[in-house]
Every structure is written in structure tokens, then in C-alpha cells.
Design an enzyme around this catalytic site. Structure first.
Site, PDB file in Angstrom:
ATOM      1  NE  ARG A   1     -66.122-177.974 -15.405  1.00 26.06           N
ATOM      2  CZ  ARG A   1     -66.228-176.537 -15.208  1.00 26.06           C
ATOM      3  NH1 ARG A   1     -66.815-175.997 -14.770  1.00 26.06           N
ATOM      4  NH2 ARG A   1     -64.948-176.221 -15.943  1.00 26.06           N
TER       5      ARG A   1
ATOM      6  CD  GLU B   1     -60.633-165.103 -14.719  1.00 27.75           C
ATOM      7  OE1 GLU B   1     -61.273-166.183 -14.095  1.00 27.75           O
ATOM      8  OE2 GLU B   1     -59.819-164.429 -14.059  1.00 27.75           O
TER       9      GLU B   1
ATOM     10  CE  LYS C   1     -61.018-170.441 -18.816  1.00 28.57           C
ATOM     11  NZ  LYS C   1     -61.636-168.889 -18.660  1.00 28.57           N
TER      12      LYS C   1
HETATM   13  P1  ATP Z   1     -62.325-173.523 -16.525  1.00 25.47           P
HETATM   14  O1  ATP Z   1     -62.390-174.283 -15.335  1.00 25.47           O
HETATM   15  O2  ATP Z   1     -61.929-174.428 -17.587  1.00 25.47           O
HETATM   16  O3  ATP Z   1     -60.925-172.705 -16.236  1.00 25.47           O
HETATM   17  P2  ATP Z   1     -63.990-171.609 -16.076  1.00 25.47           P
HETATM   18  O4  ATP Z   1     -65.385-172.160 -15.556  1.00 25.47           O
HETATM   19  O5  ATP Z   1     -63.017-170.874 -15.034  1.00 25.47           O
HETATM   20  O6  ATP Z   1     -63.115-172.682 -16.795  1.00 25.47           O
HETATM   21  P3  ATP Z   1     -65.014-169.195 -17.458  1.00 25.47           P
HETATM   22  O7  ATP Z   1     -64.262-168.421 -18.524  1.00 25.47           O
HETATM   23  O8  ATP Z   1     -65.230-168.742 -16.114  1.00 25.47           O
HETATM   24  O9  ATP Z   1     -64.376-170.640 -17.242  1.00 25.47           O
HETATM   25  O10 ATP Z   1     -66.234-169.868 -18.101  1.00 25.47           O
HETATM   26  C1  ATP Z   1     -67.288-169.040 -18.808  1.00 25.47           C
HETATM   27  C2  ATP Z   1     -68.591-169.935 -18.692  1.00 25.47           C
HETATM   28  O11 ATP Z   1     -68.406-171.101 -19.437  1.00 25.47           O
HETATM   29  C3  ATP Z   1     -68.941-170.235 -17.677  1.00 25.47           C
HETATM   30  O12 ATP Z   1     -70.496-169.666 -17.134  1.00 25.47           O
HETATM   31  C4  ATP Z   1     -69.056-171.651 -17.155  1.00 25.47           C
HETATM   32  O13 ATP Z   1     -69.857-172.020 -16.419  1.00 25.47           O
HETATM   33  C5  ATP Z   1     -68.751-172.049 -18.510  1.00 25.47           C
HETATM   34  N1  ATP Z   1     -68.015-173.227 -18.742  1.00 25.47           N
HETATM   35  C6  ATP Z   1     -66.739-173.406 -18.316  1.00 25.47           C
HETATM   36  N2  ATP Z   1     -66.338-174.728 -18.316  1.00 25.47           N
HETATM   37  C7  ATP Z   1     -67.558-175.251 -18.937  1.00 25.47           C
HETATM   38  C8  ATP Z   1     -67.688-176.742 -19.449  1.00 25.47           C
HETATM   39  N3  ATP Z   1     -66.809-177.525 -19.250  1.00 25.47           N
HETATM   40  N4  ATP Z   1     -68.931-176.976 -19.649  1.00 25.47           N
HETATM   41  C9  ATP Z   1     -69.763-176.138 -19.803  1.00 25.47           C
HETATM   42  N5  ATP Z   1     -69.677-174.936 -19.308  1.00 25.47           N
HETATM   43  C10 ATP Z   1     -68.542-174.429 -19.046  1.00 25.47           C
HETATM   44 MG    MG Z   2     -64.513-169.326 -13.801  1.00 23.30          MG
END
Ligand code: ATP
Ligand code: MG
Length: 578
Positions: A283, A44, A293
Site C-alpha cells: 500500500r 468500501e 480513513k
Molecule cells: P483505509 O485503511 O484507508 O481505511 P481501506 O483499505 O479500508 O482503506 P478500502 O475502501 O477497502 O479502504 O480500499 C479499496 C481498495 O483500495 C482496496 O483494494 C485497498 O487495498 C486499496 N487501498 C486502500 N488504501 C490503499 C493505499 N494506501 N495504497 C494502495 N491501495 C490502497
Molecule cells: Mg477496507
């Protein structure tokens, strides 16, 4: 001094990892379930990518690479209020940097991998809207007028069932009419939602008539003002996967409970097969940092760090600016592996990957971070002796360079002690030490100013003791680094340390209470003259100190250098002497 293609030395393939997801993919290929594997990485654009995303990028693009498949970079941009073009651009740049070296494959970017145009979920808004209409027509979705608070209350909780919305049994024609009017902008923000008609008593709360669409009168970074209704993540995601022909939709474990909804939506739309399937992995959580984020944004907006690419940040852009290479990050991602269990990864694992990588590629240089002057009284004033040193003992192709030796030098303050403890093998009054690549020197006199501070050390060199010289057999216990005082170049060196003082700042309440106040120290260093030509992206080892790289704030007048990492782990418990 950029050494050509940074991948060239790395082309020997890293042993492809094996894990439960790759096993599933291999099984599907063996049974010919899909003609080609198709994954995606769907960030995102509401912040910069971090090292957790790097794990997901290496997994998704790695699988495509290893199994002859395709991986799409897709902006998962369904929430107009938090998303920005700056984030889109940074994501493209970071993904390109991290896996750009994997240019031997179709990366799934548009235009056959040549252009870096990513896919956008928002490009599918028309189709997603049509799928919503299709669900309404099947009697599987309805317009609900409950307020957000009422919707929450009606949903119940995992331990007790929810209640049906009073709007659940609206006629299909009324639902179609209201949905069209929602789209036309007739209703205010939040007034109505489109909900799936599933089961308000399901033990899985995500199946209790989840919201599929909501009203948001907001401009979208990619679609502008075309829409005032936006699909929810769960609705947009599975349909985007379907539209792109994704076979394996890989996400983190929190989404395991969403999987029945993913399958329900695609199943009830009765789409031609094959359908994408969702798989979940743990994760990455890394010690001594935060990863969400939202928290990283807080560090940026509250100016606790200088920006998303502050070298202390766990962002891909921060790690890049700090001097970490894409290869080190990819090795790290491969080393930690893919599992189904959440846990905290020791930051030492990352630091080990960085040191191992930099040891292979870094050019060796001499630099003194906290200088103290040394005068070699038996070396002629004005004479410059050019000494030879190899650029990298780990890489015979890295060549050699000249280092000037002169009467006035700098050594590290730490490398001299007036009253040393036992087993101190560096310089002391009356003691001897070898200057790396040069001579053995002896300290004859310690000169101090009126307030008792040491201003210079007067030494004599054993001019027969030159390293590599015919008469260099004499040995002393200590060897220290140095630079010529008259030939040195000045640099501002930024010494970075961990951003937090505790391993899991998230676990103990307010994460900002555990910020490491000493995470940045700035010193005025003296560097060997060859560093005048230091090039961005080149990695250096300052001998006996650590790994360094040029910072983007360098100007013709001022050299700024970042410490990527020290040679040894200052946080490790002191190793017991045997
Ligand atoms: P955050 O929780 O840090 O805001 P998010 O999951 O909302 O992260 P996205 O931009 O939706 O962030 O993530 C894009 C992809 O990266 C998704 O498929 C998510 O599962 C993966 N992802 C995000 N954070 C991690 C992590 N800490 N380890 C592994 N994969 C991750
Ligand atoms: Mg997300």
C-alpha cells in the site's frame, strides 16, 4: 479559459509501467489462461478516497487499459453501519475525475462504460446467501452461538491453537433452520453467527472457523431494510469477484494472510472454473500525512480541516480542489511503481510530479501576495501602458496577454530591504531592479509613517530600458514581479502547507500531536487584471511564487485562490552554494 479537453496534450502515452503484477498478467495472456483480463477496484463507501486509493485505481484500471481488459468499480458495501450514500457519490466522482480521461476504453462501469453506475457487493446479497446455504449443505459451515468475546477467546492466537466451538457439530438441518431464522430476523444483534468449518488449530488464524455472516439490525444505504444479516468482507469479496468474472483480484499486502481463506471459500463451493485469484502489493504510505480513513474522518469530524475536500487533505477531492491534475496523480502512481515491500514514500516525489505537470500547463500571471506600494515618479499619472507577456513559455500555443503598467504599482514586501545582506539583488535604497516585462527602476526615497513603517517607495524608471525594447540592452542583477496598483484585482489567497510537521505522524503515537499549526495562511493579494476572468480548473503560475488555482468558494464579489504548491520546495535542506 478552459483549454478544451484536458487530456489533449497528454495523449502521447506515458510509458506503461512494468512490475510483478503486470508480468503475471502478461504471462497469463501469453498462455491464454483467460480470454480477457478483468480487474476491479472495490472501495468500501465509508469515507472519501485518498491518494492511496489512487494508486490502486491506477493499477487496476491501468492494467485493464494496457491489456485490453475490463475493470469494475465496485462498492464493497457489506457493513451497513459505516456506509453512506454521500461516500458512494464522492467515490464515483473521484474515480471519474482520476481516470475519466481514459475514455478510450471500457471502464467496467455498467451500461458499457457510458453511465457511471458502479457495481455493488450488496446487489449480490441474495446470491451470497445462497452460497452460504450451499456451504452449510456441504457440512462446511455452521451456526455458532458463542458471544463475540467467547469467539475471540476460542480462536487462540498465532502461537497457540484455538478450541472447537461447542456448536461446531450441529446437524446440517439445524444449521439450515437457524440460518433461515437469522435471516428472518428472529434473533437479536450479535446473538449468532455463521462460521466456516475449517481448522481451529491452523497456524493461520484467519482459517480458524472464520465468521461468514453476522446479525446486524441496521438499515443499509443500498438495500434498505431488506437484510438483518450481513456477510463478512472475506466471504462477500471472493464471491463478488467470482460473480463479476474477475480474473485478477488485486489488493494490499495485509490481505496476503486472507488469501488461503479466499481460495478455501471458492474451492469448497466447487464452482465452475476459472476462479479469480488474489494478488497483493504494498500500500502507499506518504510522508507528512495520514492515510487511514478512520483518521481522516477524525480530522473532518473534529473540524481540524474544513471537510473531506480541504486542500490539505490527502484525499482525491482535496488534491483536486487544491489544483492537482489527474495527470499529475497518475504520473505519480506510475512513478512510485508496484512492489511487495511496505515503505514510506517521500512526499517530494508527489510534489515533483505536481510541479512537473503544472509547469507544462499553467498560465503565467503576476500577483503580489504581500504588497508594498511603489510610485514611479517619472511616469505620468493616469497613463496606462499595455505591456505584452507570453502566457506560457513552455507552450507556444498558450498565446500572449497584456499587462497594464501605471505610475502606482505594488511589489512584494520581501523584494525590498532597507538594509540588505550581501548578495541581495532585489530592491534597496539607491539600488536598481528590473520589473518583469517592464522597466528597470531605481529606489530614490523610502516613505514612512509616524510609527516608522514603510508606506511607499518612490522610484524612477529608466524609460529606455523596456523589456524587449530597442534600447533594453542594459542589465541589472535582479528581476522582480509587480502589479499595477490602480488596475489590480483583489483576491484572497490561501497558502497551504503540509498538514503534519513530522514525516511519519503515525509512527510516534497520537498523530494529532504532530499537526502543523501553520498549514494554512491566508493573504490579501493583488493580482494582474486578467485574473478577473480566472476560470475554475485552469492552473496558473504566479511568477516567482508558485502554482495556483481558483477555489470553489469564489463568488462574483470575492475571488478565492488556492496555492497548489510553491515553485521551490521550502522543506528541502538548503542547497549548498557551489
Ligand atoms: P483505509 O485503511 O484507508 O481505511 P481501506 O483499505 O479500508 O482503506 P478500502 O475502501 O477497502 O479502504 O480500499 C479499496 C481498495 O483500495 C482496496 O483494494 C485497498 O487495498 C486499496 N487501498 C486502500 N488504501 C490503499 C493505499 N494506501 N495504497 C494502495 N491501495 C490502497
Ligand atoms: Mg477496507
Amino acid at each position: 479559459m478552459m483549454t478544451g479537453n484536458p487530456e489533449s496534450k497528454e495523449n502521447a502515452p506515458v510509458a506503461a509501467p512494468s512490475d510483478f503484477i503486470r508480468d503475471i498478467v502478461a504471462g497469463h495472456l501469453a498462455e491464454k489462461k483467460y480470454p480477457q483480463i478483468h480487474t476491479r477496484f472495490p472501495p468500501e463507501p465509508n469515507g472519501y478516497l485518498h491518494i492511496g486509493h489512487a494508486k490502486s485505481i491506477c493499477l487496476n484500471f491501468g492494467i485493464a487499459r494496457e491489456f485490453g481488459g475490463i475493470c469494475n468499480l465496485r462498492m464493497d458495501d457489506t457493513n451497513p453501519t459505516k456506509e453512506e450514500v454521500e461516500y458512494v457519490d464522492s467515490i464515483i466522482a473521484d474515480v471519474k475525475w482520476l481516470i475519466g480521461g481514459w475514455a478510450d476504453q471500457q471502464l467496467g462501469f455498467k451500461s458499457g462504460g457510458k453511465s457511471l453506475e458502479p457495481f455493488y457487493a450488496s446487489d449480490y446479497f441474495d446470491q451470497i446467501y445462497e452460497y452460504a446455504v450451499a456451504l452449510i449443505n456441504k457440512g462446511k459451515a455452521y451456526i455458532c452461538d458463542l458471544t463475540p468475546e467467547q469467539t475471540d477467546e476460542y480462536r487462540g492466537a498465532p502461537d497457540h491453537p484455538g478450541k472447537d466451538s461447542p456448536f461446531r457439530n450441529r446437524r446440517i438441518s439445524e444449521n439450515l433452520d437457524l440460518f433461515a431464522r437469522m435471516k428472518a430476523g428472529e434473533f437479536p444483534h450479535g446473538a449468532r453467527t455463521l462460521r466456516a468449518k475449517i481448522d481451529m488449530s491452523s497456524p493461520n488464524v484467519w482459517l480458524r472457523d472464520p465468521i461468514l455472516y453476522r446479525i446486524r439490525h441496521a438499515e443499509h444505504h443500498h438495500t434498505g431494510n431488506k437484510w438483518c444479516i450481513y456477510p463478512m468482507y472475506d466471504f462477500a469479496h471472493c464471491i463478488s469477484d467470482y460473480i463479476e468474472g474477475i480474473t485478477h483480484s488485486i489488493c494490499t499486502l495485509e490481505f496476503e494472510v486472507h488469501r488461503p481463506l479466499y481460495d478455501w471459500i471458492l474451492g469448497n463451493l466447487e464452482l465452475p472454473r476459472p476462479l479469480p485469484h488474489q494478488y497483493e502489493f504494498a500500500r502507499l504510505s506518504l510522508g507528512y500525512t495520514v492515510m487511514s480513513k478512520r483518521k481522516l474522518l477524525q480530522l473532518v469530524t473534529e473540524k481540524i480541516v474544513t471537510g473531506w475536500d480541504d486542500p490539505r487533505m490527502p484525499t482525491i477531492s482535496g488534491l483536486r480542489r487544491r489544483g492537482v491534475t489527474p495527470e499529475a496523480l497518475r504520473h505519480f502512481a506510475y512513478n512510485i511503481g508496484i512492489t511487495k515491500y511496505n515503505g514510506l514514500t517521500d512526499v517530494a516525489v508527489l510534489e515533483h510530479a505536481i510541479r512537473e505537470d503544472l509547469n507544462k500547463r499553467a498560465l503565467r500571471r503576476l500577483a503580489v501576495l504581500r504588497p508594498i506600494k511603489v510610485v514611479i515618479t517619472n511616469f505620468p499619472e493616469g497613463k496606462i501602458e499595455e505591456l505584452e507577456a507570453v502566457n506560457n513559455p513552455e507552450d507556444p500555443n498558450a498565446g500572449k496577454r497584456k499587462i497594464p503598467f501605471t505610475r502606482e504599482l505594488y511589489i512584494e514586501q520581501d523584494d525590498f530591504m532597507e538594509v540588505p545582506p550581501p548578495k541581495y539583488f532585489r530592491l534597496r535604497p539607491g539600488g536598481e531592479v528590473r520589473l518583469k516585462y517592464a522597466y528597470i527602476i531605481k529606489c530614490d526615497e523610502v516613505v514612512k509613517n509616524a510609527s516608522g513603517e514603510i508606506t511607499e517607495l518612490r522610484c524612477t524608471a529608466d524609460l529606455d530600458s523596456k523589456t524587449g525594447g530597442a534600447t533594453s540592452a542594459r542589465k541589472v542583477k535582479g528581476t522582480i514581479h509587480w502589479v499595477s496598483a490602480t488596475q489590480a484585482v483583489d483576491a484572497e489567497v490561501r497558502l497551504y502547507d503540509r498538514l503534519f510537521t513530522v514525516e511519519d505522524p503515525d509512527a510516534k503515537g497520537e498523530f494529532k500531536e504532530f499537526l502543523n499549526k501553520n498549514s494554512l495562511e491566508v493573504v490579501k493579494a493583488k493580482c494582474e487584471p486578467s485574473l478577473k476572468d480566472a476560470a475554475p480548473e485552469t492552473r496558473y503560475q504566479f511568477e516567482r511564487i508558485g502554482y495556483f488555482t481558483l477555489d470553489k468558494e469564489t463568488t462574483p464579489e470575492k475571488t478565492v485562490i488556492n496555492r497548489t504548491i510553491s515553485l521551490k520546495d521550502a522543506w528541502a535542506k538548503e542547497v549548498k552554494k557551489v
